[in-house]
Design an enzyme around this catalytic site. Structure first.
Site, short mmCIF file in Angstrom:
data_model
loop_
_atom_site.label_atom_id
_atom_site.label_comp_id
_atom_site.label_asym_id
_atom_site.label_seq_id
_atom_site.Cartn_x
_atom_site.Cartn_y
_atom_site.Cartn_z
N SER A 299 0.84 -1.25 0.05
CA SER A 299 -0.29 -0.34 -0.06
C SER A 299 1.09 1.25 0.07
O SER A 299 2.62 1.03 0.30
CB SER A 299 -0.63 -0.01 1.12
OG SER A 299 -1.66 1.03 1.16
N TYR B 80 -2.48 -1.42 10.91
CA TYR B 80 -2.46 -1.33 9.02
C TYR B 80 -0.75 -0.66 8.21
O TYR B 80 -0.09 -1.31 7.71
CB TYR B 80 -3.51 -0.63 8.35
CG TYR B 80 -3.53 -1.54 6.90
CD1 TYR B 80 -3.80 -1.47 6.23
CD2 TYR B 80 -3.05 0.70 6.06
CE1 TYR B 80 -4.22 -2.60 5.26
CE2 TYR B 80 -3.63 -0.31 4.46
CZ TYR B 80 -4.29 -1.13 4.30
OH TYR B 80 -3.67 -1.41 2.64
N1 LIG Z 1 -8.12 -0.98 -0.99
C1 LIG Z 1 -7.71 -0.06 -0.62
O1 LIG Z 1 -7.98 0.79 -1.02
C2 LIG Z 1 -6.38 -0.37 -1.00
C3 LIG Z 1 -6.34 -2.37 -0.71
N2 LIG Z 1 -4.85 -2.98 -0.69
C4 LIG Z 1 -4.87 -3.95 -0.10
O2 LIG Z 1 -5.50 -4.63 -1.25
C5 LIG Z 1 -4.99 -5.89 -1.07
C6 LIG Z 1 -6.74 -6.50 -1.20
O3 LIG Z 1 -7.50 -5.69 -0.21
P1 LIG Z 1 -9.05 -4.95 -1.44
O4 LIG Z 1 -9.69 -6.14 -2.41
O5 LIG Z 1 -8.68 -4.41 -0.80
O6 LIG Z 1 -9.39 -5.61 0.53
P2 LIG Z 1 -11.27 -6.95 0.80
O7 LIG Z 1 -11.30 -5.83 2.20
O8 LIG Z 1 -12.67 -6.19 -0.85
O9 LIG Z 1 -10.42 -7.95 0.29
C7 LIG Z 1 -9.73 -8.34 1.21
C8 LIG Z 1 -9.41 -10.25 0.92
O10 LIG Z 1 -8.59 -10.87 1.83
C9 LIG Z 1 -8.89 -12.27 2.36
N3 LIG Z 1 -8.90 -11.82 4.04
C10 LIG Z 1 -8.96 -11.11 4.60
N4 LIG Z 1 -8.77 -12.05 6.00
C11 LIG Z 1 -8.35 -13.07 5.90
C12 LIG Z 1 -7.84 -14.19 6.06
N5 LIG Z 1 -7.33 -13.94 8.14
N6 LIG Z 1 -7.06 -15.07 5.78
C13 LIG Z 1 -7.26 -14.94 4.18
N7 LIG Z 1 -7.95 -13.86 3.58
C14 LIG Z 1 -8.53 -12.74 4.47
C15 LIG Z 1 -10.53 -11.48 2.37
O11 LIG Z 1 -11.27 -12.37 2.77
P3 LIG Z 1 -12.88 -12.77 3.16
O12 LIG Z 1 -13.47 -12.31 1.79
O13 LIG Z 1 -12.83 -14.19 3.81
O14 LIG Z 1 -12.84 -11.98 4.20
C16 LIG Z 1 -10.68 -11.13 0.91
O15 LIG Z 1 -11.03 -12.06 -0.34
C17 LIG Z 1 -5.12 -5.43 0.92
O16 LIG Z 1 -4.10 -5.90 0.72
C18 LIG Z 1 -4.89 -4.47 0.77
O17 LIG Z 1 -4.12 -4.33 2.00
C19 LIG Z 1 -3.65 -1.44 -1.17
C20 LIG Z 1 -3.58 -0.16 -0.79
C21 LIG Z 1 -5.38 -0.01 -0.88
C1 LIG Z 2 4.23 20.28 -1.46
C2 LIG Z 2 2.75 19.19 -1.96
C3 LIG Z 2 2.77 17.84 -0.70
C4 LIG Z 2 1.68 17.62 -0.48
C5 LIG Z 2 1.64 16.46 0.87
C6 LIG Z 2 0.65 15.95 1.09
C7 LIG Z 2 0.58 15.08 2.16
C8 LIG Z 2 -0.66 15.29 1.86
C9 LIG Z 2 -0.65 13.66 2.89
C10 LIG Z 2 -1.77 12.55 1.49
C11 LIG Z 2 -1.72 11.18 2.38
C12 LIG Z 2 -2.35 10.10 0.94
C13 LIG Z 2 -2.20 9.06 2.30
C14 LIG Z 2 -2.73 7.29 0.97
C15 LIG Z 2 -3.37 6.02 1.81
C16 LIG Z 2 -3.81 5.73 0.83
O1 LIG Z 2 -3.58 5.41 0.00
O2 LIG Z 2 -3.87 4.07 1.42
C17 LIG Z 2 -3.86 2.96 0.72
C18 LIG Z 2 -4.72 1.90 1.52
O3 LIG Z 2 -4.13 1.57 2.53
C19 LIG Z 2 -5.94 2.40 1.86
O4 LIG Z 2 -6.83 2.19 3.39
P1 LIG Z 2 -7.28 2.33 3.81
O5 LIG Z 2 -7.73 1.56 5.58
O6 LIG Z 2 -6.55 3.88 4.62
O7 LIG Z 2 -8.03 2.48 3.70
#
Ligand SMILES: NC(=O)C1=CN([C@@H]2O[C@H](COP(=O)(O)OP(=O)(O)OC[C@H]3O[C@@H](n4cnc5c(N)ncnc54)[C@H](OP(=O)(O)O)[C@@H]3O)[C@@H](O)[C@H]2O)C=CC1
Ligand SMILES: CCCCCCCCCCCCCCCC(=O)OCC(=O)COP(=O)(O)O
Length: 324
Positions: A193, A206
């Site tokens: 992420s 996280y």
């Molecule tokens: N969505 C976002 O904004 C972002 C997501 N990510 C990453 O992307 C990846 C996928 O997440 P995303 O698709 O967004 O979220 P979802 O919640 O849609 O999917 C998560 C998946 O992980 C599985 N999972 C959760 N816990 C376990 C466990 N204990 N054992 C096995 N499987 C498990 C879930 O299975 P089940 O159906 O059984 O719950 C599901 O299939 C993650 O690693 C997340 O951190 C990274 C950046 C941004």
């Molecule tokens: C000179 C200009 C500089 C600008 C920088 C400003 C900084 C602003 C902060 C930006 C933070 C971005 C965070 C992004 C987080 C992200 O994309 O996370 C992805 C995930 O994994 C989401 O998980 P979540 O459970 O948090 O929804």
């Protein structure tokens, strides 16, 4: 008679006229070479993914499910992993319903296990090897998020997040790596992420699990450098999935809300295509984020004091909003 000054000026004029024409075949040539390079790269990527055995964790929803679709359509032999057999069966049904292109598709396998159970991960790896033999590509995608304050969060919650997001992928990778090495090739992919690169307030568990993931897989890449094992770390920004809905809070209960950032994130279909391309091109890492998060990642390294001040202001603002 041409005056001496005009004579002097004529030569550069003639040359610039000539060079401007000469640049056209040069440009066309470069475009041609680049197009040929891209075509060869695409063919090489396609060959790498077609018929490859691809294991995907967290294949029941969100990004994992979309990865299943794009790799299936590209002709990979899938091993779909999840905790819930019925949800995995739904995904298999969805794959079967997909319009078949010219690429030959393969019937997917399902393997059920919980990533937070190290013993279960080890038996799942054995089951996978028994089912398909060698694994070509492992996509460590499954994960869970969290919302809470460090002050109020139980250590058991920190541990749970680390177990699923960090120790799970580490254990599965370690269990499948020996057979990849024996086979002489393999590819480990991990979905980290943006929060594997920067920490934002109220995401301690996280962000910590994703920073640990980044560190582990960077080490793995270095240690595998003299083998044919590739390592790709994908670091996405917000994606429209159930991640925030399924996130846990400081007491371990479900957060149960789709945040605005999540709802306005990138589509999982788009991100899955980026994953497919990154794997095909054997990229070492990909940051899938907009301008602001990308700037934030660089700011953390170039101007940490400014970054910390922005994060402190963000924490203050969020706390105020919560207490309002
Ligand atoms: N969505 C976002 O904004 C972002 C997501 N990510 C990453 O992307 C990846 C996928 O997440 P995303 O698709 O967004 O979220 P979802 O919640 O849609 O999917 C998560 C998946 O992980 C599985 N999972 C959760 N816990 C376990 C466990 N204990 N054992 C096995 N499987 C498990 C879930 O299975 P089940 O159906 O059984 O719950 C599901 O299939 C993650 O690693 C997340 O951190 C990274 C950046 C941004
Ligand atoms: C000179 C200009 C500089 C600008 C920088 C400003 C900084 C602003 C902060 C930006 C933070 C971005 C965070 C992004 C987080 C992200 O994309 O996370 C992805 C995930 O994994 C989401 O998980 P979540 O459970 O948090 O929804």
């Amino acid at each position: 008679m041409i005056p001496a000054e005009r004579k002097r000026g004529l030569l550069p004029l003639k040359m610039s006229f000539l060079t401007s024409w000469a640049i056209i075949p040069l440009l066309l040539g470069s475009v041609g070479v680049y197009s040929l390079y891209r075509l060869l790269q695409r063919l090489r990527s396609r060959a790498y993914i077609q018929d490859a055995v691809v294991v995907i964790t967290g294949a029941t929803s969100g990004l994992g499910k979309e990865c299943a679709k794009v790799f299936y359509a590209a002709g990979s032999q899938l091993v779909l992993c999840g905790r819930n057999e019925e949800s995995l069966e739904d995904v298999v049904r969805e794959l079967n319903r997909m319009r078949k292109g010219s690429v030959k598709t393969h019937k997917p396998h399902k393997v059920i296990f919980d990533l937070s159970d190290v013993e279960a991960v080890s038996s799942a790896a054995k089951e996978i090897v028994k089912l398909v033999g060698n694994v070509d590509i492992l996509i460590n995608n499954a994960g869970i998020s969290y919302r809470g304050t460090i002050l109020n969060t139980k250590v058991s919650v920190d541990r749970m997040i680390m177990d699923i997001n960090y120790f799970g992928p580490v254990a599965l990778t370690k269990a499948l790596l020996p057979s990849m090495i024996k086979n002489g090739r393999g590819h480990i992919v991990v979905i980290s992420s943006v929060q594997g690169k920067i920490s934002i307030p109220f995401r301690s568990a996280y962000a910590a699990s994703k920073h640990a993931t980044q560190a582990f897989f960077d080490c793995l890449r270095a240690e595998m450098a003299d083998t044919d094992i590739n390592v790709t770390v994908i670091s996405p920004g917000y994606i429209q999935t159930n991640l925030s809905m399924n996130a846990v809070t400081d007491d371990g209960s479900k957060y149960g809300v789709t945040d605005k950032n999540t709802a306005e994130g990138r589509s999982p279909e788009d991100v899955a295509q980026i994953v497919l391309r990154a794997v095909g091109e054997r990229k070492k890492e990909v940051l899938v984020a907009g301008v602001v998060p990308t700037l934030a990642v660089y700011l953390r390294t170039i101007a940490p004091k400014l970054f910390f001040a922005i994060m402190a202001a963000r924490a203050k603002k969020e706390r105020k909003l919560k207490n309002a």
